[in-house]
Design an enzyme around this catalytic site. Structure first.
Site, PDB file in Angstrom:
ATOM      1  N   ARG A 120      13.239  -4.356  28.080  1.00 44.38           N
ATOM      2  CA  ARG A 120      11.960  -4.835  27.826  1.00 44.38           C
ATOM      3  C   ARG A 120      10.933  -4.122  28.188  1.00 44.38           C
ATOM      4  O   ARG A 120       9.869  -3.838  27.272  1.00 44.38           O
ATOM      5  CB  ARG A 120      11.876  -5.979  28.772  1.00 44.38           C
ATOM      6  N   SER A 155      25.004  -5.318  28.222  1.00 45.99           N
ATOM      7  CA  SER A 155      23.840  -5.577  27.729  1.00 45.99           C
ATOM      8  C   SER A 155      22.596  -4.976  28.476  1.00 45.99           C
ATOM      9  O   SER A 155      22.569  -5.370  29.573  1.00 45.99           O
ATOM     10  CB  SER A 155      23.610  -7.037  27.279  1.00 45.99           C
ATOM     11  N   ALA A 156      21.502  -4.849  27.797  1.00 44.00           N
ATOM     12  CA  ALA A 156      20.200  -4.095  28.316  1.00 44.00           C
ATOM     13  C   ALA A 156      19.732  -5.616  28.639  1.00 44.00           C
ATOM     14  O   ALA A 156      18.461  -5.566  29.397  1.00 44.00           O
ATOM     15  CB  ALA A 156      19.270  -3.431  27.329  1.00 44.00           C
ATOM     16  N   SER A 157      19.964  -6.657  28.078  1.00 43.38           N
ATOM     17  CA  SER A 157      19.211  -8.008  28.153  1.00 43.38           C
ATOM     18  C   SER A 157      19.125  -8.530  29.753  1.00 43.38           C
ATOM     19  O   SER A 157      20.322  -8.849  30.065  1.00 43.38           O
ATOM     20  CB  SER A 157      19.454  -9.074  27.137  1.00 43.38           C
ATOM     21  N   LYS A 202      15.288  -2.118  18.928  1.00 46.24           N
ATOM     22  CA  LYS A 202      16.936  -2.661  19.279  1.00 46.24           C
ATOM     23  C   LYS A 202      17.754  -1.739  20.376  1.00 46.24           C
ATOM     24  O   LYS A 202      17.668  -0.586  20.502  1.00 46.24           O
ATOM     25  CB  LYS A 202      17.672  -2.649  17.933  1.00 46.24           C
ATOM     26  N   GLU A 220      28.571  -1.340  19.691  1.00 45.85           N
ATOM     27  CA  GLU A 220      27.108  -1.108  19.827  1.00 45.85           C
ATOM     28  C   GLU A 220      26.448  -1.348  18.456  1.00 45.85           C
ATOM     29  O   GLU A 220      27.044  -0.697  17.489  1.00 45.85           O
ATOM     30  CB  GLU A 220      26.869   0.194  20.459  1.00 45.85           C
ATOM     31  N   ASP A 221      25.345  -1.612  18.282  1.00 51.62           N
ATOM     32  CA  ASP A 221      24.552  -1.666  17.231  1.00 51.62           C
ATOM     33  C   ASP A 221      23.195  -1.039  17.241  1.00 51.62           C
ATOM     34  O   ASP A 221      22.396  -0.853  16.365  1.00 51.62           O
ATOM     35  CB  ASP A 221      23.933  -3.233  16.681  1.00 51.62           C
ATOM     36  N   ASP A 240      28.214  -4.765  23.536  1.00 50.43           N
ATOM     37  CA  ASP A 240      26.909  -5.150  23.583  1.00 50.43           C
ATOM     38  C   ASP A 240      26.439  -6.531  23.120  1.00 50.43           C
ATOM     39  O   ASP A 240      27.494  -7.336  22.604  1.00 50.43           O
ATOM     40  CB  ASP A 240      26.213  -4.133  22.781  1.00 50.43           C
ATOM     41  N   LEU A 241      25.467  -7.142  23.426  1.00 54.08           N
ATOM     42  CA  LEU A 241      25.197  -8.512  23.178  1.00 54.08           C
ATOM     43  C   LEU A 241      24.438  -8.676  21.771  1.00 54.08           C
ATOM     44  O   LEU A 241      24.854  -9.273  20.672  1.00 54.08           O
ATOM     45  CB  LEU A 241      24.633  -9.335  24.306  1.00 54.08           C
ATOM     46  N   ASP A 242      23.182  -8.302  22.055  1.00 54.48           N
ATOM     47  CA  ASP A 242      22.106  -8.729  20.761  1.00 54.48           C
ATOM     48  C   ASP A 242      22.517  -7.646  19.724  1.00 54.48           C
ATOM     49  O   ASP A 242      22.401  -6.525  20.033  1.00 54.48           O
ATOM     50  CB  ASP A 242      20.843  -8.404  21.171  1.00 54.48           C
ATOM     51  N   LYS A 284      19.926   1.684  28.780  1.00 53.92           N
ATOM     52  CA  LYS A 284      20.500   2.713  27.793  1.00 53.92           C
ATOM     53  C   LYS A 284      19.348   3.573  27.281  1.00 53.92           C
ATOM     54  O   LYS A 284      18.258   3.084  26.980  1.00 53.92           O
ATOM     55  CB  LYS A 284      21.077   1.659  26.746  1.00 53.92           C
ATOM     56  N   THR A 320      20.282 -12.227  18.474  1.00 50.73           N
ATOM     57  CA  THR A 320      18.969 -12.618  19.056  1.00 50.73           C
ATOM     58  C   THR A 320      17.864 -11.752  18.452  1.00 50.73           C
ATOM     59  O   THR A 320      16.541 -11.950  18.942  1.00 50.73           O
ATOM     60  CB  THR A 320      19.413 -12.602  20.661  1.00 50.73           C
ATOM     61  N   ASN A 352      18.360 -11.750  29.818  1.00 53.01           N
ATOM     62  CA  ASN A 352      18.752 -12.835  29.555  1.00 53.01           C
ATOM     63  C   ASN A 352      20.203 -13.471  29.328  1.00 53.01           C
ATOM     64  O   ASN A 352      20.625 -14.521  28.569  1.00 53.01           O
ATOM     65  CB  ASN A 352      17.770 -13.647  28.351  1.00 53.01           C
TER      66      ASN A 352
HETATM   67  P1  B16 Z   1      15.451  -8.903  27.751  1.00 51.54           P
HETATM   68  P2  B16 Z   1      21.585  -5.591  23.825  1.00 51.54           P
HETATM   69  C1  B16 Z   1      18.889  -5.917  24.054  1.00 51.54           C
HETATM   70  O1  B16 Z   1      19.835  -6.755  24.179  1.00 51.54           O
HETATM   71  C2  B16 Z   1      17.880  -6.056  22.932  1.00 51.54           C
HETATM   72  O2  B16 Z   1      18.543  -5.553  21.672  1.00 51.54           O
HETATM   73  C3  B16 Z   1      16.652  -5.364  23.052  1.00 51.54           C
HETATM   74  O3  B16 Z   1      15.969  -5.706  22.017  1.00 51.54           O
HETATM   75  C4  B16 Z   1      15.722  -6.125  24.163  1.00 51.54           C
HETATM   76  O4  B16 Z   1      14.543  -5.598  24.414  1.00 51.54           O
HETATM   77  C5  B16 Z   1      16.720  -5.878  25.674  1.00 51.54           C
HETATM   78  O5  B16 Z   1      17.988  -6.361  25.415  1.00 51.54           O
HETATM   79  C6  B16 Z   1      16.114  -6.370  26.700  1.00 51.54           C
HETATM   80  O6  B16 Z   1      16.066  -7.773  26.602  1.00 51.54           O
HETATM   81  O7  B16 Z   1      14.075  -8.793  27.284  1.00 51.54           O
HETATM   82  O8  B16 Z   1      15.956 -10.239  27.106  1.00 51.54           O
HETATM   83  O9  B16 Z   1      15.768  -8.153  29.004  1.00 51.54           O
HETATM   84  O10 B16 Z   1      21.455  -5.140  22.354  1.00 51.54           O
HETATM   85  O11 B16 Z   1      21.377  -4.496  24.928  1.00 51.54           O
HETATM   86  O12 B16 Z   1      22.365  -6.806  24.169  1.00 51.54           O
HETATM   87 MG    MG Z   2      22.316  -4.394  20.613  1.00 55.81          MG
END
Ligand code: B16
Ligand code: MG
Length: 225
Positions: free
Chosen positions: A54, A121-123, A50, A176-177, A14-16, A152, A22, A125
């Site tokens: 988004r 990662s869900a992000s 977490k 994963e966190d 996982d990233l964040d 997720k 972040t 970005n």
């Molecule tokens: P974005 P992960 C997740 O990252 C974050 O933990 C979560 O807080 C955030 O809403 C999600 O990514 C979406 O991010 O708005 O940048 O697309 O923990 O899955 O790496």
């Molecule tokens: Mg995370």
């Protein structure tokens, strides 16, 4: 059968909250939106976001503010965009030393052992964040929030990672966190290692404080399969 971490074929990170901190910038950006809407959004509320996508994060935030159901889809889209613009402005200055302890070193060590490394990662970005940290090249496969609509705890992000690495999900572990991420890893048939403590996260095979702890172990975490 007990397996050493280095006997696994693939490891998905996982990233964040695992590789980089972040979460603090997500929090600041969401809090600014809540301020504008006129309610308080605390660090405790933020824990619920977490690992959550988004769109779902916005729903939770509006619930906290007692505003669930008050906005149209277009208004919610505009709010999510507003939050993301603030977040992107914060991570524009992301520094390499904002990587969490041990993460860069563990990635390098796993590469030395020839283990495939994936990002899950869900992000949306994630590519920009990896680029800022200068670690894009350390991943064999990158699966992020742009790759699937199924967030997720749906296992899609991890299953796509295993497939792209050409590895059976049963031969992958996931760091994963977030609870949603641990559930996604379990649903994918993978072995989750939680970065966090058992009082906050349930269902993981092993718990570590951070990736530094994995690196420091003479005996790498042993997994029951
Ligand atoms: P974005 P992960 C997740 O990252 C974050 O933990 C979560 O807080 C955030 O809403 C999600 O990514 C979406 O991010 O708005 O940048 O697309 O923990 O899955 O790496
Ligand atoms: Mg995370």
């Amino acid at each position: 059968m007990m397996k050493n971490l280095y006997e696994m074929k693939g490891i998905i990170f996982d990233l964040d909250g695992v590789i980089v901190d972040t979460a603090k910038y997500h929090y600041l950006a969401w809090r600014e939106l809540a301020d504008r809407l006129g309610f308080e959004f605390t660090p405790e509320h933020n824990e619920r976001l977490k690992g959550v996508s988004r769109d779902r994060s916005l729903e939770i935030l509006l619930e906290v503010g007692g505003m669930a159901g008050e906005f149209s889809a277009a208004e919610k889209h505009a709010m999510a965009t507003e939050k993301n613009e603030r977040y992107v402005a914060y991570i524009r200055d992301l520094k390499q030393d904002e990587m969490l302890p041990g993460s860069r070193e563990l990635l390098l060590e796993l590469r030395k052992h020839g283990i495939k490394i994936g990002l899950g990662s869900a992000s949306k970005n994630a590519p920009e964040i990896l680029d800022k940290l200068g670690i894009t090249e350390l991943f064999d496969v990158i699966v992020d929030g742009n790759a699937t609509q199924h967030a997720k705890p749906d296992p899609a992000v991890f299953l796509l990672g295993a497939q792209a690495m050409g590895i059976d999900p049963a031969d992958c572990i996931v760091f994963e966190d977030a609870q949603a991420g641990i559930e996604a890893a379990l649903a994918a048939g993978m072995t989750p290692i939680a970065v966090g403590c058992p009082t906050q996260l349930t269902g993981a095979e092993v718990y570590v404080k951070d990736l530094q702890e994995v690196l420091m172990c003479d005996e790498k975490p042993h997994l029951s399969r």
